[in-house]
Design a protein around this motif. Structure first.
Motif, short mmCIF file in Angstrom:
data_model
loop_
_atom_site.label_atom_id
_atom_site.label_comp_id
_atom_site.label_asym_id
_atom_site.label_seq_id
_atom_site.Cartn_x
_atom_site.Cartn_y
_atom_site.Cartn_z
N VAL A 37 0.86 -1.19 0.00
CA VAL A 37 0.00 0.00 0.00
C VAL A 37 0.89 1.24 0.00
O VAL A 37 2.02 1.22 0.47
N VAL A 38 0.33 2.30 -0.54
CA VAL A 38 1.08 3.56 -0.62
C VAL A 38 0.97 4.30 0.71
O VAL A 38 -0.09 4.36 1.32
N ILE A 39 2.09 4.85 1.15
CA ILE A 39 2.10 5.72 2.33
C ILE A 39 2.02 7.15 1.83
O ILE A 39 2.91 7.61 1.10
N GLY A 40 0.98 7.84 2.19
CA GLY A 40 0.79 9.20 1.71
C GLY A 40 1.73 10.18 2.39
O GLY A 40 2.22 9.94 3.50
N ALA A 41 1.96 11.31 1.74
CA ALA A 41 2.85 12.33 2.29
C ALA A 41 2.34 12.82 3.65
O ALA A 41 3.13 13.11 4.54
N GLY A 42 1.03 12.85 3.81
CA GLY A 42 0.47 13.31 5.08
C GLY A 42 0.59 12.30 6.20
O GLY A 42 0.25 12.61 7.35
N GLU A 43 1.06 11.11 5.88
CA GLU A 43 1.20 10.05 6.88
C GLU A 43 2.65 9.86 7.32
O GLU A 43 2.97 8.92 8.04
N ARG A 44 3.51 10.76 6.91
CA ARG A 44 4.95 10.61 7.19
C ARG A 44 5.24 10.49 8.68
O ARG A 44 5.99 9.62 9.11
N THR A 45 4.65 11.37 9.49
CA THR A 45 4.95 11.36 10.92
C THR A 45 4.54 10.03 11.54
O THR A 45 5.30 9.44 12.32
N GLN A 46 3.36 9.55 11.19
CA GLN A 46 2.91 8.25 11.72
C GLN A 46 3.83 7.14 11.25
O GLN A 46 4.18 6.23 12.02
N ALA A 47 4.22 7.20 10.00
CA ALA A 47 5.11 6.17 9.46
C ALA A 47 6.46 6.18 10.17
O ALA A 47 7.03 5.12 10.49
N GLU A 48 6.98 7.37 10.44
CA GLU A 48 8.25 7.47 11.16
C GLU A 48 8.12 6.93 12.58
O GLU A 48 9.04 6.27 13.09
N ASP A 49 6.99 7.19 13.21
CA ASP A 49 6.75 6.69 14.57
C ASP A 49 6.70 5.17 14.59
O ASP A 49 7.23 4.53 15.50
N VAL A 50 6.05 4.59 13.59
CA VAL A 50 5.97 3.13 13.52
C VAL A 50 7.36 2.52 13.31
O VAL A 50 7.73 1.55 13.96
N ALA A 51 8.12 3.12 12.42
CA ALA A 51 9.48 2.62 12.18
C ALA A 51 10.31 2.71 13.46
O ALA A 51 11.05 1.78 13.81
N ALA A 52 10.15 3.81 14.19
CA ALA A 52 10.93 4.01 15.43
C ALA A 52 10.48 3.08 16.54
O ALA A 52 11.23 2.84 17.50
N ALA A 53 9.27 2.54 16.44
CA ALA A 53 8.72 1.69 17.50
C ALA A 53 9.31 0.29 17.51
O ALA A 53 9.15 -0.44 18.49
N CYS A 54 9.99 -0.10 16.45
CA CYS A 54 10.59 -1.44 16.43
C CYS A 54 11.82 -1.46 17.33
O CYS A 54 12.80 -0.75 17.08
N PRO A 55 11.81 -2.28 18.38
CA PRO A 55 12.94 -2.32 19.31
C PRO A 55 14.24 -2.78 18.68
O PRO A 55 15.32 -2.50 19.20
N GLU A 56 14.14 -3.48 17.57
CA GLU A 56 15.34 -3.99 16.91
C GLU A 56 15.88 -3.04 15.85
O GLU A 56 16.92 -3.32 15.23
N GLY A 57 15.16 -1.97 15.58
CA GLY A 57 15.58 -1.06 14.52
C GLY A 57 15.53 -1.71 13.15
O GLY A 57 16.32 -1.38 12.25
N ALA A 58 14.57 -2.62 12.99
CA ALA A 58 14.51 -3.39 11.74
C ALA A 58 13.78 -2.67 10.62
O ALA A 58 13.85 -3.10 9.47
#
Ligand code: F3S
Length: 64
Positions: A37-58
């Protein structure tokens, strides 16, 4: 913008598909799978938060 998951680092914590089931799924053993699915430009902050939430940095967010 899309996610990349380093499968060598993912150990199945599951925060990604719990926080963002619209973007992630899990395989049979609980490892992350990225939905097509496409991540919209307006969803960047949420997407960054989800990426940061992975404890392994995966999870990495890339532009293409
Ligand atoms: Fe794996 Fe991190 Fe998600 S360990 S299941 S990518 S929260």
């Amino acid at each position: 913008m899309r996610f990349v998951v380093d499968t060598d680092l993912c150990v199945g914590h599951g925060r990604c598909y719990t926080l963002a089931p619209q973007w992630f799924d899990c395989d049979d053993v609980g490892y992350a799978e990225i939905k097509d699915v496409v991540i919209g430009a307006g969803e960047r902050t949420q997407a960054e938060d989800v990426a940061a939430a992975c404890p392994e940095g995966a999870i990495t967010l890339v532009e293409k």
